[in-house]
Design a protein around this motif. Structure first.
Motif, PDB file in Angstrom:
ATOM      1  N   MET A 197       0.822  -1.213   0.000  1.00  0.00           N
ATOM      2  CA  MET A 197       0.000   0.000   0.000  1.00  0.00           C
ATOM      3  C   MET A 197       0.858   1.267   0.000  1.00  0.00           C
ATOM      4  SD  MET A 197      -2.808  -1.383   2.761  1.00  0.00           S
ATOM      5  CE  MET A 197      -3.943   0.003   2.843  1.00  0.00           C
ATOM      6  N   GLY A 198       2.170   1.084  -0.139  1.00  0.00           N
ATOM      7  CA  GLY A 198       3.072   2.237  -0.189  1.00  0.00           C
ATOM      8  C   GLY A 198       3.401   2.795   1.180  1.00  0.00           C
ATOM      9  N   GLY A 199       3.352   1.949   2.200  1.00  0.00           N
ATOM     10  CA  GLY A 199       3.620   2.373   3.572  1.00  0.00           C
ATOM     11  C   GLY A 199       5.022   2.962   3.724  1.00  0.00           C
ATOM     12  N   HIS A 200       5.155   3.985   4.584  1.00  0.00           N
ATOM     13  CA  HIS A 200       6.424   4.693   4.813  1.00  0.00           C
ATOM     14  C   HIS A 200       7.472   3.752   5.397  1.00  0.00           C
ATOM     15  CE1 HIS A 200       9.171   7.186   7.228  1.00  0.00           C
ATOM     16  NE2 HIS A 200       8.960   8.142   6.352  1.00  0.00           N
ATOM     17  N   SER A 201       7.224   3.220   6.576  1.00  0.00           N
ATOM     18  CA  SER A 201       8.102   2.208   7.187  1.00  0.00           C
ATOM     19  C   SER A 201       7.319   1.580   8.325  1.00  0.00           C
ATOM     20  CB  SER A 201       9.405   2.820   7.707  1.00  0.00           C
ATOM     21  OG  SER A 201       9.125   3.780   8.697  1.00  0.00           O
ATOM     22  N   ALA A 202       7.706   0.368   8.693  1.00  0.00           N
ATOM     23  CA  ALA A 202       6.970  -0.344   9.739  1.00  0.00           C
ATOM     24  C   ALA A 202       7.888  -0.670  10.901  1.00  0.00           C
ATOM     25  CB  ALA A 202       6.369  -1.631   9.176  1.00  0.00           C
ATOM     26  N   ILE A 203       7.391  -0.418  12.106  1.00  0.00           N
ATOM     27  CA  ILE A 203       8.079  -0.810  13.341  1.00  0.00           C
ATOM     28  C   ILE A 203       7.252  -1.962  13.903  1.00  0.00           C
ATOM     29  CG2 ILE A 203       8.747  -0.079  15.671  1.00  0.00           C
ATOM     30  CD1 ILE A 203       8.514   2.884  14.490  1.00  0.00           C
ATOM     31  N   VAL A 204       7.844  -3.157  13.973  1.00  0.00           N
ATOM     32  CA  VAL A 204       7.076  -4.338  14.383  1.00  0.00           C
ATOM     33  C   VAL A 204       7.426  -4.725  15.817  1.00  0.00           C
ATOM     34  CG1 VAL A 204       6.554  -6.758  13.888  1.00  0.00           C
ATOM     35  CG2 VAL A 204       6.846  -5.145  12.008  1.00  0.00           C
ATOM     36  N   VAL A 205       6.398  -4.987  16.608  1.00  0.00           N
ATOM     37  CA  VAL A 205       6.555  -5.317  18.030  1.00  0.00           C
ATOM     38  C   VAL A 205       6.009  -6.719  18.278  1.00  0.00           C
ATOM     39  CG1 VAL A 205       5.863  -4.637  20.371  1.00  0.00           C
ATOM     40  CG2 VAL A 205       6.255  -2.872  18.627  1.00  0.00           C
ATOM     41  N   ASP A 206       6.736  -7.514  19.060  1.00  0.00           N
ATOM     42  CA  ASP A 206       6.243  -8.836  19.458  1.00  0.00           C
ATOM     43  C   ASP A 206       7.000  -9.220  20.728  1.00  0.00           C
ATOM     44  OD1 ASP A 206       4.607 -11.198  17.667  1.00  0.00           O
ATOM     45  OD2 ASP A 206       5.820 -11.945  19.341  1.00  0.00           O
ATOM     46  N   LEU A 212      10.188 -11.824  15.562  1.00  0.00           N
ATOM     47  CA  LEU A 212      10.704 -10.500  15.213  1.00  0.00           C
ATOM     48  C   LEU A 212      11.762 -10.605  14.119  1.00  0.00           C
ATOM     49  CD1 LEU A 212      10.887  -8.800  18.726  1.00  0.00           C
ATOM     50  CD2 LEU A 212       9.318  -8.261  16.853  1.00  0.00           C
ATOM     51  N   ALA A 213      12.591 -11.657  14.202  1.00  0.00           N
ATOM     52  CA  ALA A 213      13.618 -11.862  13.170  1.00  0.00           C
ATOM     53  C   ALA A 213      12.946 -12.086  11.817  1.00  0.00           C
ATOM     54  CB  ALA A 213      14.510 -13.050  13.535  1.00  0.00           C
ATOM     55  N   GLN A 214      11.862 -12.834  11.836  1.00  0.00           N
ATOM     56  CA  GLN A 214      11.107 -13.096  10.609  1.00  0.00           C
ATOM     57  C   GLN A 214      10.534 -11.777  10.038  1.00  0.00           C
ATOM     58  OE1 GLN A 214       9.465 -16.701  10.736  1.00  0.00           O
ATOM     59  NE2 GLN A 214       9.042 -16.659   8.561  1.00  0.00           N
ATOM     60  N   ALA A 215      10.041 -10.925  10.929  1.00  0.00           N
ATOM     61  CA  ALA A 215       9.487  -9.631  10.489  1.00  0.00           C
ATOM     62  C   ALA A 215      10.581  -8.759   9.891  1.00  0.00           C
ATOM     63  CB  ALA A 215       8.813  -8.917  11.663  1.00  0.00           C
ATOM     64  N   LYS A 216      11.751  -8.800  10.489  1.00  0.00           N
ATOM     65  CA  LYS A 216      12.890  -8.014   9.984  1.00  0.00           C
ATOM     66  C   LYS A 216      13.238  -8.481   8.581  1.00  0.00           C
ATOM     67  CE  LYS A 216      15.495  -4.648  10.835  1.00  0.00           C
ATOM     68  NZ  LYS A 216      16.793  -4.371  11.420  1.00  0.00           N
ATOM     69  N   LYS A 217      13.281  -9.815   8.419  1.00  0.00           N
ATOM     70  CA  LYS A 217      13.587 -10.399   7.102  1.00  0.00           C
ATOM     71  C   LYS A 217      12.529 -10.002   6.069  1.00  0.00           C
ATOM     72  CE  LYS A 217      14.109 -14.865   6.201  1.00  0.00           C
ATOM     73  NZ  LYS A 217      14.066 -16.278   6.683  1.00  0.00           N
ATOM     74  N   ALA A 218      11.293  -9.854   6.545  1.00  0.00           N
ATOM     75  CA  ALA A 218      10.187  -9.526   5.641  1.00  0.00           C
ATOM     76  C   ALA A 218      10.085  -8.021   5.378  1.00  0.00           C
ATOM     77  CB  ALA A 218       8.875 -10.053   6.220  1.00  0.00           C
ATOM     78  N   GLY A 219      11.033  -7.252   5.887  1.00  0.00           N
ATOM     79  CA  GLY A 219      11.079  -5.841   5.508  1.00  0.00           C
ATOM     80  C   GLY A 219      10.715  -4.828   6.579  1.00  0.00           C
TER      81      GLY A 219
END
Ligand SMILES: [Zn+2]
Ligand SMILES: [Zn+2]
Length: 353
Positions: A197-206, A212-219
Motif C-alpha cells: 500500500m506504499g507504507g512509509h516504514s513499519a516498526i514491528v513489536v512482538d 521478530l527476526a522473521q518480520a525483519k527479514k520480511a522488511g
C-alpha cells in the motif's frame, strides 16, 4: 460431502458425511480447494471471547448456533450454480468473502456488511469451508482468483482483508512510520500489505525474538521486543523526532499489547485494535481530548475493501506470508498446534485434494 462440524464448544470438531447441497436461488456451490485456519477459529471452537476481568463474551448469545462447519478463509471451484446466480460459471476458482450481512440494512446497502448487526458470516454463523463443499449465498461474495494459487489466496478472506481494513484507517501510512503489534500470521500479513500500500516504514513489536527476526527479514524497518522494560520508549525513539507513533495497528489485542500501543502514541495519534486475543484497558480521560487521541476498532473489511484488496494483490502480487498446506483430516491437530503457538504464518487445509 465430508465435513468437520463444531458440535459442542470446547470439544474437538466432529467428522461426518452428508448429501452435498444443491444450490437454490442465487446460491453457488463450491468444491473447497483451500480453507485457511484462523486464530479466531479457536475462540469460535471455545464458544467465547475473553473480555478481561473474568468476563466472557458468549458466541451463542451473539447468534452462533451449533452444529456449524467452521472455516472462513476459503477458495473453491464453482461446481454448480442456482437458477438466479448470475455472472459466475462452473469451473471458475473463487475466493469467498465470508463477511456477509443481512443484505437489507443501511450498512449492508452501503457495502459495509462487516458493520451489519445481523451478520451471517460463513464459517461463523453459517457453514464454512472445513468441508469438501460449501454454499455461498450470492455471486457478489465471490472474487475470481485468476491464476493465483488457491492456498495462498485463501488467507486474503480474513487475515488479508482484516489487516487491509485496519491499514486503510491509517491516514499517515505514506508519511510516517506505522507501528504493527504482533508478528504472527496476521502481523506478517499486515507488514506485507503495508508495503504494497506504499507504507512509509513499519516498526514491528512482538514478545518472540524468532518472530521478530522473521518480520525483519520480511522488511520491517525496526523491531522491538515488548518484554523489554523500556519497550514503549524504544518504539517512540524510532518515530519522527522521537515524539511517538501517529498510528499503531494492534493485531494481538491483549491487555498488554493495548497498553503498549496506546502509550506509544504521539499527540493526535491513533490506536487501531484488530486482534481478538482478549483482555481490557483502563485509560485516563483528560488526555484523550487534550492529546486528541483516537482509539478505533477495526473488524474484518467491507465488500469494497475486499474488492480493493483483490485488485491490489493482482497488481502487486500476493502477500509474502509463509503458508503450509495440510489435509482436511488434520484440522483438530492444526487447532492444537495453533493453540500451542507452534505455527509460523498460515496453515491452509486442502479439502478437495
Ligand atoms: Zn479469521
Ligand atoms: Zn445488514
Amino acid at each position: 460431502m465430508r465435513m468437520f462440524q463444531l458440535c459442542t464448544c470446547g470439544q474437538p470438531l466432529v467428522a461426518s458425511e452428508t448429501a452435498t447441497p444443491q444450490p437454490k436461488g442465487s446460491e453457488v456451490l463450491l468444491k473447497v480447494l483451500a480453507a485457511g485456519v484462523c486464530h479466531s477459529d479457536l475462540h469460535l471452537a471455545d464458544g467465547f471471547f475473553d473480555l478481561g476481568g473474568g468476563k466472557k463474551l458468549s458466541l451463542a448469545e451473539r447468534g452462533m448456533k451449533l452444529p456449524v462447519i467452521l472455516g472462513h478463509e476459503n477458495v473453491g471451484e464453482v461446481v454448480a450454480v442456482g437458477p438466479d446466480a448470475k455472472g459466475v460459471k462452473v469451473g471458475q476458482r473463487m475466493l469467498a468473502n465470508p463477511w456477509i450481512g443481512c443484505g437489507q440494512c443501511a450498512a449492508c446497502l452501503r457495502g459495509d456488511d462487516n458493520l451489519c448487526r445481523a451478520m451471517r458470516s460463513l464459517g461463523v454463523f453459517t457453514n464454512g469451508g472445513y468441508a469438501t463443499h460449501m454454499i455461498v449465498p450470492h455471486p457478489r461474495y465471490l472474487h475470481d482468483i485468476g491464476n493465483l494459487p488457491p492456498e495462498r489466496a485463501a488467507p486474503l478472506a480474513c487475515s488479508g482483508v482484516t489487516t487491509y481494513g485496519a491499514l486503510k484507517k491509517v491516514t499517515t501510512i505514506k508519511s510516517e512510520p506505522t507501528v504493527i503489534i504482533g508478528a504472527g500470521g496476521l502481523g506478517l500479513m499486515c507488514l506485507s500489505l503495508h508495503q504494497k500500500m506504499g507504507g512509509h516504514s513499519a516498526i514491528v513489536v512482538d514478545i518472540d525474538d524468532g518472530k521478530l527476526a522473521q518480520a525483519k527479514k520480511a522488511g520491517a524497518k525496526a523491531t522491538v521486543n515488548a518484554k523489554a522494560a523500556d519497550a514503549v520508549q524504544q518504539v517512540m525513539k524510532l518515530t519522527t523526532d522521537g515524539a511517538g507513533a501517529w498510528a499503531v495497528v494492534d493485531v494481538v489485542g491483549s491487555s498488554a499489547s493495548a497498553r503498549m500501543g496506546y502509550d506509544s502514541l504521539v499527540k493526535g495519534g491513533k490506536y487501531i485494535i484488530v486482534g481478538l486475543y482478549g483482555g481490557d484497558l483502563t485509560v485516563s480521560l483528560p488526555p484523550i481530548p487534550m492529546r486528541a487521541l483516537t482509539i478505533q476498532g477495526s473488524y474484518v473489511g467491507s465488500q469494497h475493501e475486499m474488492k480493493e484488496l483483490m485488485e491490489l494483490v493482482k497488481a502487486k502480487g500476493l502477500p509474502d506470508v509463509p503458508v503450509a498446506t495440510r489435509p482436511l483430516e488434520d484440522v483438530n491437530k492444526v487447532h492444537g498446534d495453533l493453540r500451542a503457538g507452534k505455527i509460523v504464518g498460515r496453515v491452509v487445509l486442502t479439502p478437495a485434494a
